[in-house]
Design an enzyme around this catalytic site. Structure first.
Site, PDB file in Angstrom:
ATOM      1  N   ARG A  92       0.525  -1.387   0.397  1.00 21.28           N
ATOM      2  CA  ARG A  92       0.024  -0.103  -0.140  1.00 21.28           C
ATOM      3  C   ARG A  92       1.199   1.300  -0.328  1.00 21.28           C
ATOM      4  O   ARG A  92       0.472   2.323  -0.697  1.00 21.28           O
ATOM      5  CB  ARG A  92      -0.720  -0.050   1.002  1.00 21.28           C
ATOM      6  CG  ARG A  92      -1.764   0.872   1.465  1.00 21.28           C
ATOM      7  CD  ARG A  92      -2.395   1.258   2.580  1.00 21.28           C
ATOM      8  NE  ARG A  92      -3.196   1.722   2.896  1.00 21.28           N
ATOM      9  CZ  ARG A  92      -4.662   2.436   3.401  1.00 21.28           C
ATOM     10  NH1 ARG A  92      -4.544   1.237   3.984  1.00 21.28           N
ATOM     11  NH2 ARG A  92      -5.326   3.540   3.865  1.00 21.28           N
ATOM     12  N   ASN A 146     -10.594  -5.032  -0.833  1.00 22.27           N
ATOM     13  CA  ASN A 146     -10.552  -3.373  -1.991  1.00 22.27           C
ATOM     14  C   ASN A 146      -9.667  -3.674  -3.051  1.00 22.27           C
ATOM     15  O   ASN A 146      -8.568  -4.735  -2.684  1.00 22.27           O
ATOM     16  CB  ASN A 146     -10.198  -2.211  -1.223  1.00 22.27           C
ATOM     17  CG  ASN A 146     -11.274  -1.736  -0.276  1.00 22.27           C
ATOM     18  OD1 ASN A 146     -12.237  -1.644  -0.466  1.00 22.27           O
ATOM     19  ND2 ASN A 146     -10.932  -1.146   0.662  1.00 22.27           N
ATOM     20  N   CYS A 168     -18.349  -2.612   1.732  1.00 19.47           N
ATOM     21  CA  CYS A 168     -17.765  -1.409   2.522  1.00 19.47           C
ATOM     22  C   CYS A 168     -18.675  -0.101   3.629  1.00 19.47           C
ATOM     23  O   CYS A 168     -20.095  -0.222   3.553  1.00 19.47           O
ATOM     24  CB  CYS A 168     -17.775  -0.458   0.530  1.00 19.47           C
ATOM     25  SG  CYS A 168     -17.437   1.071   1.402  1.00 19.47           S
ATOM     26  N   HIS A 198     -17.036   3.709  -3.484  1.00 21.06           N
ATOM     27  CA  HIS A 198     -16.338   4.734  -3.553  1.00 21.06           C
ATOM     28  C   HIS A 198     -16.392   5.897  -4.805  1.00 21.06           C
ATOM     29  O   HIS A 198     -15.722   6.362  -5.164  1.00 21.06           O
ATOM     30  CB  HIS A 198     -14.775   4.234  -3.487  1.00 21.06           C
ATOM     31  CG  HIS A 198     -14.426   3.440  -1.830  1.00 21.06           C
ATOM     32  ND1 HIS A 198     -12.990   3.625  -1.870  1.00 21.06           N
ATOM     33  CD2 HIS A 198     -15.118   3.425  -1.088  1.00 21.06           C
ATOM     34  CE1 HIS A 198     -12.848   2.377  -0.464  1.00 21.06           C
ATOM     35  NE2 HIS A 198     -14.098   2.389  -0.228  1.00 21.06           N
ATOM     36  N   TYR A 253     -15.286  10.054  -0.894  1.00 21.40           N
ATOM     37  CA  TYR A 253     -13.936   9.439  -1.716  1.00 21.40           C
ATOM     38  C   TYR A 253     -14.735  10.589  -3.363  1.00 21.40           C
ATOM     39  O   TYR A 253     -13.339  10.414  -3.882  1.00 21.40           O
ATOM     40  CB  TYR A 253     -14.519   8.276  -2.485  1.00 21.40           C
ATOM     41  CG  TYR A 253     -13.663   7.329  -0.953  1.00 21.40           C
ATOM     42  CD1 TYR A 253     -12.293   7.244  -1.355  1.00 21.40           C
ATOM     43  CD2 TYR A 253     -14.148   6.781  -0.201  1.00 21.40           C
ATOM     44  CE1 TYR A 253     -11.606   6.172  -0.499  1.00 21.40           C
ATOM     45  CE2 TYR A 253     -13.762   5.885   0.907  1.00 21.40           C
ATOM     46  CZ  TYR A 253     -12.394   6.243   0.695  1.00 21.40           C
ATOM     47  OH  TYR A 253     -12.086   5.051   2.260  1.00 21.40           O
TER      48      TYR A 253
END
Ligand code: NAD
Ligand code: G6P
Ligand code: MN
Length: 433
Positions: A92, A146, A168, A198, A253
């Site tokens: 990440r 995700n 989510c 998102h 988002y």
């Protein structure tokens, strides 16, 4: 009931356990299997023992099994939940830093970072499905991993696992925001969400049939009551004129797209101070695991709320409960569109308010979006589908197309260089490229 959680070493596991304990009268749980890989074994042991203490303190006879043997764990499972991170937080960190070094937003599920996470994750979810077909052909797959929308679409379209639902926590945060601003309990309001994971919008009504969407958007973005409760997103106000023009409530988002420049500036500022979200989360995770090691801790610690996935347990456990008991609870999930959003392909995956039944999600009809939202939505869906195509084929051209379509990446040599660097950085987890 047997529940199997892949990525069981996640610091979110106590969330899930708490949710199951709270619903103990509605769910006849017998066994919970937490599955991880060698790299996560230490975390698995710590959080697994924490789960056992929570269950024991609740006076429940449930078995918690910890294993690295996924196939064995999946045998006769009823529900398989996924919360794994291929490459862990180091991957990440690369997803966030490398795009930034090129002048683009890097984020866990958005821009180039989100695409790379999908490319690493989709082959793994398809492998899990292969094992499920053999070991638990009737199980439900509850995907939290995700980018949840793309992973869910890959599981259904390419894995052909129809009994997949993606989750989510963001809709929960927006529901909480609305109930608190309107000072009304959740069941006094009616929420309708539609879009992609998102990347969704919503509307709100009360029991008298009065719509509160316009009032809420004034209160939140006109009055600056930015209490979204999303810990991982820098809360900059949207341009009020633009929100008014659409007349729909955006999700947190959307800032990455509507306010790309400000979000990028903020990310660069953080980056200079060595505080990417991945590093913040690493520190939070370390603190959490120190707490989980304490043999006297038998309840989910408050510090878990520092993670962005608050309400995960409500989402996952409500979903399992509603499928198991055919409770027909209304939830926002990633599921097959089936015509609910006329702007998206019929068989693609949308994130949409749905009735959760024993046969799955029945999405509510949303209809069409105004052009201002429709174009972006369709571009995002095409981008997602191209990413999935790249993930299953390893086709460089498809990956470059996905980068070209993504609104947060500039096309041309820029996109190519960024893609090459990211493919190299994540080589270990991208055997097809
Ligand atoms: P994490 O880094 O703690 O990883 C969770 C576990 O997955 C680790 O213990 C790791 O060893 C394990 N793992 C990695 N590869 C695996 C594999 N191939 N098989 C089995 N286990 C594997 O991650 P986290 O921060 O707890 O997040 C977990 C996942 O949930 C991530 O994908 C994250 O993006 C996602 N998430 C989703 C939402 C949502 O709204 N849907 C919210 C928060 C987090
Ligand atoms: C959000 C989202 C997740 C996201 C997460 C990040 O609210 O819904 O999909 O990945 O939180 O949280 P973190 O604490 O890992 O930054
Ligand atoms: Mn999410």
């Amino acid at each position: 009931m047997k529940i199997v959680t892949i990525g069981g070493g996640s610091s979110y596991t106590p969330e899930l356990i708490e949710g199951l304990i709270l619903r103990k009268d509605k769910l006849p749980v017998k066994e919970i299997w937490l599955v991880d890989i060698e790299a996560g074994q230490e975390k698995l042991e710590i959080v697994g023992n924490m789960a056992r203490r929570m269950i024991e303190a609740a006076g429940l006879p449930w078995q918690v099994r910890l294993t690295l043997d996924r196939k064995a764990a999946l045998k006769d499972a009823d529900f398989v939940t996924t919360q794994f991170r291929v490459g862990l937080l180091d991957a990440r960190l690369k997803d966030e830093c490398i795009p930034l070094a090129h002048g683009y937003l890097g984020q866990e599920t958005n821009g180039a970072g989100g695409i790379m996470k999908a490319l690493r994750t989709i082959p793994v979810i398809l492998d899990i499905i292969k094992d499920m077909r053999q070991q638990c052909p009737n199980a439900w797959l509850v995907n939290f991993t995700n980018p949840a929308g793309m992973v869910t679409e890959a599981a259904i379209r390419y894995g052909q696992w129809e009994k997949t639902i993606g989750l989510c926590n963001v809709p929960f945060s927006h529901i909480e925001q609305a109930t608190s601003l309107l000072n009304q309990p959740e069941d006094a309001l009616f929420f309708k969400f539609a879009g992609l994971n998102h990347f969704h919008w919503h509307r709100v009504w009360d029991k008298q049939g009065t719509e509160h969407t316009a009032g809420l958007l004034e209160a939140i973005y006109g009055g600056q009551q930015l209490n979204e409760g999303l810990r991982n997103i820098h809360q900059i106000p949207f341009n009020i004129e633009q929100v008014r023009h659409l007349g729909l409530l955006p999700c947190g988002y959307h800032r990455y797209y509507y306010l790309e420049q400000q979000m990028l500036e903020h990310a660069v500022e953080d980056f200079a101070g060595y505080a990417t979200r991945a590093e913040v989360v690493k520190a939070t995770e370390q603190r959490l695991f120190e707490l989980y090691k304490d043999p006297n801790l038998k309840q989910k610690p408050a510090e878990l709320a520092d993670r962005g996935g608050a309400h995960y347990s409500d989402a996952a456990c409500d979903l399992i409960e509603s499928i198991y008991n055919d409770s027909r609870k209304m939830m926002v999930v990633s599921t097959r569109n089936n015509g609910a959003l006329s702007d998206l392909p019929y068989d693609s995956i949308a994130e949409v308010s749905s009735v959760i039944t024993s046969h799955g999600a029945e999405p509510l009809n949303w209809g069409t979006f105004p052009p201002a939202a429709r174009g972006m939505l369709q571009v995002m869906k095409a981008m997602e589908q191209t990413v999935i195509e790249a993930a299953v084929s390893g086709d460089y051209g498809a990956a470059l197309h996905a980068f070209t379509i993504n609104p947060l990446i500039r096309a041309g040599d820029n996109a190519r260089q960024l893609l090459d660097q990211l493919l190299y950085a994540h080589k270990k987890y991208l055997p097809l490229f």
